[in-house]
Write a protein that holds these residues in place. Structure first.
Motif, mmCIF file in Angstrom:
data_model
loop_
_atom_site.group_PDB
_atom_site.id
_atom_site.type_symbol
_atom_site.label_atom_id
_atom_site.label_comp_id
_atom_site.label_asym_id
_atom_site.label_seq_id
_atom_site.Cartn_x
_atom_site.Cartn_y
_atom_site.Cartn_z
ATOM 1 N N SER A 104 -2.147 -7.147 6.210
ATOM 2 C CA SER A 104 -1.460 -7.937 5.183
ATOM 3 C C SER A 104 0.033 -7.984 5.466
ATOM 4 O O SER A 104 0.691 -8.999 5.226
ATOM 5 C CB SER A 104 -1.741 -7.384 3.787
ATOM 6 N N SER A 185 -2.567 -12.839 2.592
ATOM 7 C CA SER A 185 -3.765 -12.488 1.842
ATOM 8 C C SER A 185 -4.961 -13.023 2.619
ATOM 9 O O SER A 185 -4.794 -13.713 3.626
ATOM 10 C CB SER A 185 -3.710 -13.094 0.436
ATOM 11 N N GLY A 199 -3.670 -8.057 -0.562
ATOM 12 C CA GLY A 199 -2.705 -7.173 0.091
ATOM 13 C C GLY A 199 -1.631 -6.798 -0.915
ATOM 14 O O GLY A 199 -1.936 -6.414 -2.044
#
Length: 261
Positions: A104, A185, A199
Protein backbone atom coordinates in the motif's frame (compact mmCIF):
# COMPACT_ATOMS: atom_id res chain seq x y z
CA UNK A 1 -13.87 -5.82 -20.88
CA UNK A 2 -13.91 -9.32 -19.44
CA UNK A 3 -14.98 -9.76 -15.86
CA UNK A 4 -13.15 -12.32 -13.82
CA UNK A 5 -13.13 -13.03 -10.15
CA UNK A 6 -10.50 -13.77 -7.57
CA UNK A 7 -11.07 -17.20 -6.07
CA UNK A 8 -10.45 -16.47 -2.41
CA UNK A 9 -9.47 -13.68 -0.03
CA UNK A 10 -7.90 -14.32 3.36
CA UNK A 11 -7.09 -11.70 5.99
CA UNK A 12 -3.97 -13.06 7.66
CA UNK A 13 -4.13 -12.81 11.44
CA UNK A 14 -1.79 -10.08 12.52
CA UNK A 15 0.25 -8.53 15.28
CA UNK A 16 -1.11 -5.29 16.73
CA UNK A 17 0.13 -1.83 17.64
CA UNK A 18 -1.14 0.06 20.68
CA UNK A 19 -0.83 3.80 20.13
CA UNK A 20 -2.34 7.09 21.30
CA UNK A 21 -5.58 7.49 19.37
CA UNK A 22 -4.96 11.19 18.63
CA UNK A 23 -2.07 10.08 16.41
CA UNK A 24 -4.73 8.48 14.16
CA UNK A 25 -7.64 10.92 14.40
CA UNK A 26 -7.97 14.49 15.62
CA UNK A 27 -10.15 15.08 18.67
CA UNK A 28 -9.76 11.61 20.19
CA UNK A 29 -7.84 10.57 23.29
CA UNK A 30 -6.61 7.45 25.07
CA UNK A 31 -4.97 4.35 23.69
CA UNK A 32 -6.22 2.29 20.77
CA UNK A 33 -5.02 -1.15 19.67
CA UNK A 34 -4.95 -1.57 15.91
CA UNK A 35 -4.23 -4.64 13.72
CA UNK A 36 -1.48 -4.69 11.06
CA UNK A 37 -2.83 -7.33 8.68
CA UNK A 38 -1.78 -8.67 5.31
CA UNK A 39 -4.29 -9.95 2.77
CA UNK A 40 -3.78 -13.04 0.60
CA UNK A 41 -5.72 -13.25 -2.65
CA UNK A 42 -5.88 -16.36 -4.81
CA UNK A 43 -6.39 -15.75 -8.53
CA UNK A 44 -6.19 -18.29 -11.38
CA UNK A 45 -3.02 -16.53 -12.62
CA UNK A 46 -1.23 -15.99 -9.34
CA UNK A 47 -1.16 -15.70 -5.58
CA UNK A 48 -1.24 -12.05 -4.53
CA UNK A 49 -0.26 -10.53 -1.19
CA UNK A 50 -1.41 -7.05 -0.20
CA UNK A 51 0.94 -5.60 2.41
CA UNK A 52 3.45 -7.55 4.47
CA UNK A 53 2.87 -5.94 7.89
CA UNK A 54 5.46 -5.58 10.60
CA UNK A 55 8.80 -7.37 10.43
CA UNK A 56 7.96 -10.93 11.59
CA UNK A 57 10.73 -10.90 14.23
CA UNK A 58 9.26 -7.77 15.84
CA UNK A 59 6.48 -9.74 17.50
CA UNK A 60 8.91 -11.46 19.85
CA UNK A 61 11.76 -8.91 19.92
CA UNK A 62 10.54 -5.41 19.00
CA UNK A 63 13.70 -3.67 20.21
CA UNK A 64 15.96 -5.82 18.06
CA UNK A 65 14.02 -4.80 14.95
CA UNK A 66 12.91 -1.23 15.70
CA UNK A 67 15.42 -0.02 18.26
CA UNK A 68 15.19 1.29 21.80
CA UNK A 69 13.61 4.62 20.86
CA UNK A 70 10.86 3.50 18.51
CA UNK A 71 9.94 0.03 19.84
CA UNK A 72 8.47 1.19 23.22
CA UNK A 73 6.19 3.67 21.40
CA UNK A 74 4.62 0.96 19.24
CA UNK A 75 3.17 -1.38 21.86
CA UNK A 76 3.56 -4.40 19.57
CA UNK A 77 1.38 -7.34 20.58
CA UNK A 78 0.90 -10.83 19.21
CA UNK A 79 2.26 -14.37 19.22
CA UNK A 80 4.77 -16.16 17.03
CA UNK A 81 1.82 -17.86 15.27
CA UNK A 82 0.90 -14.45 13.85
CA UNK A 83 4.19 -14.10 11.97
CA UNK A 84 3.43 -13.54 8.29
CA UNK A 85 5.50 -16.54 7.17
CA UNK A 86 3.66 -18.86 9.58
CA UNK A 87 0.25 -17.50 8.57
CA UNK A 88 0.93 -18.23 4.89
CA UNK A 89 2.30 -21.69 5.66
CA UNK A 90 -0.68 -22.48 7.88
CA UNK A 91 -2.89 -22.15 4.78
CA UNK A 92 -0.81 -24.77 2.97
CA UNK A 93 1.29 -22.42 0.83
CA UNK A 94 5.03 -21.91 0.64
CA UNK A 95 6.46 -18.39 0.64
CA UNK A 96 7.73 -19.05 -2.88
CA UNK A 97 4.14 -19.55 -4.07
CA UNK A 98 3.48 -15.81 -3.75
CA UNK A 99 3.74 -14.37 -7.27
CA UNK A 100 2.72 -10.71 -6.72
CA UNK A 101 3.20 -8.45 -3.69
CA UNK A 102 1.38 -5.10 -3.58
CA UNK A 103 2.55 -2.64 -0.91
CA UNK A 104 0.00 0.00 0.00
CA UNK A 105 2.99 2.26 0.73
CA UNK A 106 6.50 2.09 2.16
CA UNK A 107 5.87 2.57 5.89
CA UNK A 108 7.49 -0.03 8.13
CA UNK A 109 4.20 -1.52 9.42
CA UNK A 110 3.20 -2.40 5.83
CA UNK A 111 6.55 -3.54 4.37
CA UNK A 112 8.16 -5.52 7.20
CA UNK A 113 7.92 -8.86 5.40
CA UNK A 114 9.01 -7.82 1.90
CA UNK A 115 12.31 -9.66 2.30
CA UNK A 116 10.38 -12.96 2.48
CA UNK A 117 9.43 -12.75 -1.22
CA UNK A 118 12.57 -12.21 -3.31
CA UNK A 119 11.14 -13.96 -6.39
CA UNK A 120 7.77 -12.15 -6.56
CA UNK A 121 6.82 -9.14 -8.66
CA UNK A 122 6.47 -6.14 -6.33
CA UNK A 123 4.17 -3.17 -6.89
CA UNK A 124 4.21 0.34 -5.39
CA UNK A 125 2.30 3.48 -6.26
CA UNK A 126 3.93 6.16 -8.37
CA UNK A 127 6.26 8.45 -6.44
CA UNK A 128 6.49 6.28 -3.35
CA UNK A 129 10.08 5.14 -3.62
CA UNK A 130 11.61 8.57 -4.19
CA UNK A 131 9.65 9.93 -1.22
CA UNK A 132 10.63 6.91 0.90
CA UNK A 133 14.29 7.76 0.33
CA UNK A 134 13.80 11.50 0.98
CA UNK A 135 10.67 11.92 3.13
CA UNK A 136 9.38 15.04 4.83
CA UNK A 137 10.63 15.27 8.44
CA UNK A 138 7.20 14.40 9.87
CA UNK A 139 7.27 11.01 8.11
CA UNK A 140 10.97 10.23 8.35
CA UNK A 141 10.54 7.74 11.22
CA UNK A 142 8.11 5.48 9.31
CA UNK A 143 10.54 4.73 6.46
CA UNK A 144 13.21 2.26 7.61
CA UNK A 145 16.58 1.94 5.92
CA UNK A 146 16.52 -1.87 6.06
CA UNK A 147 13.23 -1.85 4.11
CA UNK A 148 14.65 0.53 1.50
CA UNK A 149 17.69 -1.72 1.12
CA UNK A 150 15.41 -4.75 0.63
CA UNK A 151 13.33 -2.95 -2.01
CA UNK A 152 16.45 -2.24 -4.09
CA UNK A 153 17.01 -6.01 -4.45
CA UNK A 154 13.45 -6.77 -5.59
CA UNK A 155 11.69 -6.80 -8.97
CA UNK A 156 9.75 -3.56 -8.42
CA UNK A 157 7.15 -1.79 -10.57
CA UNK A 158 5.94 1.70 -9.69
CA UNK A 159 2.39 1.88 -11.00
CA UNK A 160 1.22 5.11 -12.67
CA UNK A 161 -2.48 5.51 -11.86
CA UNK A 162 -4.65 2.41 -11.54
CA UNK A 163 -3.69 -1.08 -12.72
CA UNK A 164 -5.95 -4.02 -13.45
CA UNK A 165 -3.46 -6.64 -12.33
CA UNK A 166 -4.63 -9.53 -14.54
CA UNK A 167 -6.71 -7.62 -17.09
CA UNK A 168 -9.99 -9.18 -15.97
CA UNK A 169 -11.23 -6.77 -13.29
CA UNK A 170 -10.61 -9.24 -10.46
CA UNK A 171 -7.81 -7.38 -8.67
CA UNK A 172 -7.22 -3.67 -9.30
CA UNK A 173 -4.48 -1.54 -7.79
CA UNK A 174 -6.14 1.78 -7.06
CA UNK A 175 -4.17 5.02 -6.83
CA UNK A 176 -5.22 6.65 -3.53
CA UNK A 177 -2.31 9.00 -2.77
CA UNK A 178 -2.09 11.54 0.03
CA UNK A 179 -1.13 9.59 3.13
CA UNK A 180 2.08 9.13 1.18
CA UNK A 181 2.72 10.04 -2.47
CA UNK A 182 2.38 6.45 -3.68
CA UNK A 183 -0.35 5.14 -1.36
CA UNK A 184 -2.53 2.54 -3.12
CA UNK A 185 -5.65 0.59 -2.22
CA UNK A 186 -6.80 -2.68 -3.82
CA UNK A 187 -10.20 -3.65 -5.20
CA UNK A 188 -10.87 -7.40 -5.00
CA UNK A 189 -13.83 -8.81 -6.94
CA UNK A 190 -14.95 -12.21 -5.67
CA UNK A 191 -17.89 -14.23 -6.95
CA UNK A 192 -19.91 -13.40 -3.82
CA UNK A 193 -18.89 -9.79 -3.10
CA UNK A 194 -16.30 -7.09 -3.68
CA UNK A 195 -13.88 -5.52 -1.19
CA UNK A 196 -11.86 -2.32 -1.25
CA UNK A 197 -8.77 -2.87 0.91
CA UNK A 198 -7.69 0.63 1.89
CA UNK A 199 -4.17 0.23 3.26
CA UNK A 200 -3.60 3.59 4.99
CA UNK A 201 -5.72 5.71 2.66
CA UNK A 202 -8.15 5.46 5.60
CA UNK A 203 -7.18 4.52 9.16
CA UNK A 204 -10.47 4.41 11.08
CA UNK A 205 -14.19 4.25 10.24
CA UNK A 206 -14.78 7.61 11.96
CA UNK A 207 -12.18 9.18 9.67
CA UNK A 208 -14.12 8.00 6.62
CA UNK A 209 -17.46 9.20 8.01
CA UNK A 210 -16.16 12.61 9.07
CA UNK A 211 -13.77 13.02 6.12
CA UNK A 212 -10.88 13.95 8.41
CA UNK A 213 -7.37 13.50 7.16
CA UNK A 214 -4.71 11.57 9.09
CA UNK A 215 -2.56 13.90 11.26
CA UNK A 216 0.73 13.17 9.48
CA UNK A 217 -0.45 12.70 5.90
CA UNK A 218 2.14 13.82 3.36
CA UNK A 219 -0.49 15.80 1.42
CA UNK A 220 -3.75 16.46 3.24
CA UNK A 221 -5.71 17.81 0.28
CA UNK A 222 -4.81 14.82 -1.90
CA UNK A 223 -5.54 12.43 0.99
CA UNK A 224 -9.09 13.78 1.29
CA UNK A 225 -9.60 13.40 -2.47
CA UNK A 226 -8.54 9.75 -2.19
CA UNK A 227 -10.82 9.19 0.81
CA UNK A 228 -13.78 10.54 -1.17
CA UNK A 229 -12.78 8.45 -4.18
CA UNK A 230 -13.00 5.31 -2.02
CA UNK A 231 -16.39 6.36 -0.63
CA UNK A 232 -17.83 6.88 -4.12
CA UNK A 233 -16.31 3.67 -5.46
CA UNK A 234 -17.85 1.83 -2.51
CA UNK A 235 -21.26 2.97 -3.77
CA UNK A 236 -20.66 2.39 -7.48
CA UNK A 237 -19.07 -1.04 -7.04
CA UNK A 238 -21.41 -2.03 -4.18
CA UNK A 239 -18.21 -2.98 -2.39
CA UNK A 240 -17.30 -3.46 1.25
CA UNK A 241 -14.54 -1.15 2.48
CA UNK A 242 -12.03 -2.96 4.71
CA UNK A 243 -9.84 -0.48 6.58
CA UNK A 244 -6.60 -2.29 7.41
CA UNK A 245 -5.96 -0.72 10.83
CA UNK A 246 -9.56 -0.33 12.00
CA UNK A 247 -10.26 -2.56 15.03
CA UNK A 248 -14.02 -2.60 14.30
CA UNK A 249 -13.46 -3.84 10.76
CA UNK A 250 -11.07 -6.46 12.11
CA UNK A 251 -13.68 -7.61 14.64
CA UNK A 252 -16.47 -7.76 12.04
CA UNK A 253 -14.84 -9.57 9.12
CA UNK A 254 -13.50 -13.13 8.89
CA UNK A 255 -9.78 -13.85 9.23
CA UNK A 256 -7.68 -16.83 8.20
CA UNK A 257 -8.24 -19.70 8.19
CA UNK A 258 -11.68 -18.25 7.38
CA UNK A 259 -11.96 -16.65 3.93
CA UNK A 260 -14.25 -15.03 1.39
CA UNK A 261 -14.85 -16.46 -2.09
Amino acid sequence: MTHGHARRLWALDAPTLTVQSETLLYGTSGEVTIPCPSFLIEHPRGLVLFDTGLHPDAIEDPEKVYGRELAPLLGIGGTSEQRLDKQIQALGYRLGDITHVISSHGHFDHTGGLFLFPEAKHFFGEGELRYANWPDPIQAFVYRQEVLDTIKRLDVREVPGDLDLFGDGAITILATPGHSPGEVSVVVRLASRSFILTGDAIHLRAQMEQEFHFPIDADTKTALRSLRRIKYLKESLEATVWISHDPDDWAEFAHAPGYYE
